[in-house]
Design an enzyme around this catalytic site. Structure first.
Site, PDB file in Angstrom:
ATOM      1  N   ARG A 121       0.632  -1.089  -0.090  1.00 45.64           N
ATOM      2  CA  ARG A 121       0.109  -0.021  -0.028  1.00 45.64           C
ATOM      3  C   ARG A 121       0.988   1.228   0.159  1.00 45.64           C
ATOM      4  NH1 ARG A 121      -5.653  -0.392   1.052  1.00 45.64           N
ATOM      5  NH2 ARG A 121      -6.212  -2.066  -0.181  1.00 45.64           N
ATOM      6  N   GLN A 126      -0.567   2.108  -6.370  1.00 42.58           N
ATOM      7  CA  GLN A 126      -2.167   2.339  -6.544  1.00 42.58           C
ATOM      8  C   GLN A 126      -2.726   1.951  -7.950  1.00 42.58           C
ATOM      9  OE1 GLN A 126      -3.133   6.493  -5.259  1.00 42.58           O
ATOM     10  NE2 GLN A 126      -2.704   6.038  -3.036  1.00 42.58           N
ATOM     11  N   ASP A 129      -3.091  -1.805  -8.016  1.00 42.22           N
ATOM     12  CA  ASP A 129      -3.868  -2.192  -6.805  1.00 42.22           C
ATOM     13  C   ASP A 129      -5.055  -2.932  -7.144  1.00 42.22           C
ATOM     14  OD1 ASP A 129      -4.754  -3.016  -4.236  1.00 42.22           O
ATOM     15  OD2 ASP A 129      -4.370  -1.035  -3.197  1.00 42.22           O
ATOM     16  N   SER A 132      -8.119  -2.222  -4.335  1.00 40.81           N
ATOM     17  CA  SER A 132      -8.730  -1.077  -4.283  1.00 40.81           C
ATOM     18  C   SER A 132      -9.689  -1.020  -5.487  1.00 40.81           C
ATOM     19  CB  SER A 132      -7.487   0.036  -4.211  1.00 40.81           C
ATOM     20  OG  SER A 132      -7.094   0.180  -3.207  1.00 40.81           O
ATOM     21  N   TYR A 227      -3.739  -0.529   5.995  1.00 40.39           N
ATOM     22  CA  TYR A 227      -4.883  -1.318   6.445  1.00 40.39           C
ATOM     23  C   TYR A 227      -5.017  -1.139   7.966  1.00 40.39           C
ATOM     24  CZ  TYR A 227      -4.057  -4.135   2.111  1.00 40.39           C
ATOM     25  OH  TYR A 227      -3.936  -4.431   0.934  1.00 40.39           O
TER      26      TYR A 227
END
Length: 372
Positions: A121, A126, A129, A132, A227
């Protein structure tokens, strides 16, 4: 190198890992792309859509035989393993922390494997990911499902026959799914409240129009690698007391709290359910990991004291076209990061490669650390 797109045979799965559009982009980078016949049909991608973008449609056996890189969404299964050998590089969500037998089986084949759910993360990861991108859709669908199952509408409505008051929505967990759920419920006209162990999410929730329920005495030290950490028993009790008033008034509750590699925390007990409004709906997105509601059962609807509890992943399978498009873009960015001129760089000084490569040529790695 040849990339093989496999059809996911998991029950209920409707997505495909690579879309025709992204296939074309991979071909432009120097890869050859093969797709298993009918792999994209449930996501509204025909075989001809792939062929028009330069992809070769083949049988499952041929894809396994000819491809160097094999890509699917869900973990490789026993039937897949029969066709895997030491020249293969596997990319999927392996859930390696809770799926150790699969990891050892892959290692025995001498293959290499990347686990998409192990993506660190960090900001530069991003765009790769998948958790997500898929959770975003899950948050949206959770609200739509809840709206369908409720016996009330979301917005304030003033009519000649009288005024309908807006529904109240409570969201546990202000991650990607929770934020999208907040935004969707607000757009539909609901009064939205939210809570999360991570105090830093308060501003994000409020920016979307939700009232954030703060737990007294919270230190805000509850986030690790993006997280939520496992909360203490003391915190859980304080959170329970803080949210009870909102919980008992809510028409729709959406729970999204998950801790990677662990059972989902129980946020709503049977006793709390018994005190909720008759006709209220709980959509538990964490049901696959045990559920945030103690009464949740995966892929089942339980009715307790007039409260409807829907245990689901809301998996983005229900919006498979959009989910496949986003998943495919994540894969494209991931492969682009790992390769140069269509060949793997194997840069284990890089945090993304280090974190996601679970098996390298039969050697098991956990978070990039060799243990065999």
């Amino acid at each position: 190198m040849k990339i093989g797109i496999l059809k996911d045979h998991k029950k209920g799965e409707r997505r495909v890992a690579i879309s025709p559009k992204i296939s074309k982009q991979l071909i432009s980078k120097g890869f050859e792309v093969l797709v298993e016949k009918d792999a994209g049909l449930n996501a509204s991608f025909k075989n001809s859509d792939y062929e028009e973008n330069g992809v070769t449609v083949e049988s499952r056996a041929v894809v396994f035989k000819d491809a160097d890189i094999l890509i699917k969404i869900n973990p490789f299964d026993e039937e897949d393993l029969k066709l895997i050998d030491n020249h293969h590089i596997l990319i999927s969500q392996l859930y390696h922390k809770s799926n150790t037998k699969l990891i050892h089986d892959i290692a025995e084949k001498g293959a290499t494997a990347f686990s998409l759910d192990a993506m660190p993360r960090i900001s530069r990861a991003q765009e790769m990911d998948v958790l997500s991108s898929q959770s975003n859709l899950a948050g949206y669908k959770a609200v739509i499902l809840g709206a369908y199952e409720m016996t009330k509408i979301f917005p304030l409505m003033m009519t000649a026959a009288g005024t309908i008051t807006p529904s109240r929505v409570l969201i546990f967990g202000v991650g990607v799914a929770g934020l999208q759920a907040i935004a969707t419920a607000k757009r539909l006209g609901a009064i939205v409240e939210a809570t999360d162990i991570r105090l830093e999410t308060k501003e994000q929730a409020e920016s979307l129009g939700a009232k954030f329920i703060t737990v007294d005495g919270d230190t805000g030290d509850a986030s690790e690698d993006g997280y939520a950490k496992v909360a203490s028993e003391e915190y859980k009790q304080k959170q329970k007391e803080a949210v009870n008033k909102s919980l008992f008034e809510a028409d729709l509750v959406i729970t999204t709290a998950m801790v990677p590699g662990r059972k989902s925390p129980v946020l709503i007990t049977e006793d709390q359910v018994k005190q909720m409004k008759n006709g209220a709906v709980i959509v538990d997105l964490a049901a696959a990991q045990g559920g945030n509601c103690s009464l949740s059962k995966l892929n089942k609807t339980v009715i307790e004291n007039g409260v409807k509890i829907i245990g689901t992943t809301i998996a983005p399978e229900s919006v498979s076209t959009n989910a496949s498009d986003l998943f495919a873009k994540n894969i494209y960015n991931f492969i682009s990061h790992l390769t140069e001129e269509a060949q793997f760089k194997w840069d284990f000084e890089d945090e993304i490669t280090f974190g996601t490569c679970i098996v390298k040529e039969g050697i098991i790695k956990q978070n990039g650390i060799e243990n065999g």
